[in-house]
Design a protein around this motif. Structure first.
Motif, short mmCIF file in Angstrom:
data_model
loop_
_atom_site.label_atom_id
_atom_site.label_comp_id
_atom_site.label_asym_id
_atom_site.label_seq_id
_atom_site.Cartn_x
_atom_site.Cartn_y
_atom_site.Cartn_z
N ARG A 269 11.59 3.96 7.08
CA ARG A 269 10.79 3.77 8.30
C ARG A 269 9.31 3.64 7.92
O ARG A 269 8.73 4.53 7.33
CB ARG A 269 10.99 4.94 9.24
N TRP A 270 8.72 2.53 8.29
CA TRP A 270 7.30 2.25 8.07
C TRP A 270 6.57 2.48 9.38
O TRP A 270 7.03 2.05 10.44
CB TRP A 270 7.11 0.79 7.66
N GLN A 271 5.42 3.17 9.33
CA GLN A 271 4.54 3.31 10.49
C GLN A 271 3.25 2.59 10.14
O GLN A 271 2.56 2.96 9.19
CB GLN A 271 4.25 4.78 10.79
N ILE A 272 2.92 1.57 10.91
CA ILE A 272 1.81 0.69 10.57
C ILE A 272 0.79 0.74 11.70
O ILE A 272 1.09 0.38 12.83
CB ILE A 272 2.32 -0.75 10.35
N GLY A 273 -0.43 1.17 11.37
CA GLY A 273 -1.49 1.26 12.35
C GLY A 273 -2.73 0.51 11.91
O GLY A 273 -2.73 -0.19 10.90
N ARG A 274 -3.79 0.67 12.67
CA ARG A 274 -5.05 0.00 12.32
C ARG A 274 -5.72 0.62 11.12
O ARG A 274 -6.17 -0.07 10.22
CB ARG A 274 -6.01 0.06 13.51
N SER A 275 -5.83 1.93 11.12
CA SER A 275 -6.55 2.57 10.02
C SER A 275 -5.67 3.49 9.18
O SER A 275 -6.04 3.84 8.07
CB SER A 275 -7.74 3.37 10.56
#
Length: 137
Positions: free
Chosen positions: A124-130
């Protein structure tokens, strides 16, 4: 012997992305070396920019303004290619639209910030802005 990053990127994207995906554009810079491709899914309209240089493997998702990457600073070509395969498989899942989009409240300003959750290869990848959470291989 230096790793041929451009040919590696072309080879891996060709293996992972098949019909239904197009390379919109590719770019390169020779000093320091950095190569990129913009992948697009014709069906969903989603796009991703995959970047590779001698240390970083990065991906930007302009549709949600989020990004993630992997730091791989060793000169092992097989290891770097395996990490690029892993990143590209996650990008393929994203481009197919198999994601969960979450909007989290911002800490200091009003509004929300997007976080994209992608599950690829059982990770599971969690991808955000920062901030992003990249699973260990």
């Amino acid at each position: 012997m230096p790793i041929e990053l451009k040919s590696m990127l072309c080879r891996v994207t060709g293996e992972v992305f098949g019909r239904g995906f197009i390379v919109v554009e590719d770019a390169s810079r020779e000093n320091p070396p950095q190569y990129s491709v913009v992948m697009c899914n014709c069906g969903t309209g989603l796009a991703a920019v995959i970047w590779i240089d001698p240390i970083h493997l990065d991906v930007d998702f302009p549709d949600h303004d989020v990004r993630t990457g992997i730091v791989d600073d060793d000169d092992n070509e097989a290891g770097k290619e395996a990490e690029l395969h892993r990143l590209c498989r996650m990008v393929r899942v994203y481009l197919e639209g198999n994601t969960l989009l979450e909007h989290r409240c911002r800490l200091f300003r009003s509004g929300t910030t997007p976080v994209v959750h992608v599950e690829a290869d059982g990770q599971r990848w969690q991808i955000g802005r920062s901030v992003s959470r990249v699973p260990n291989p």
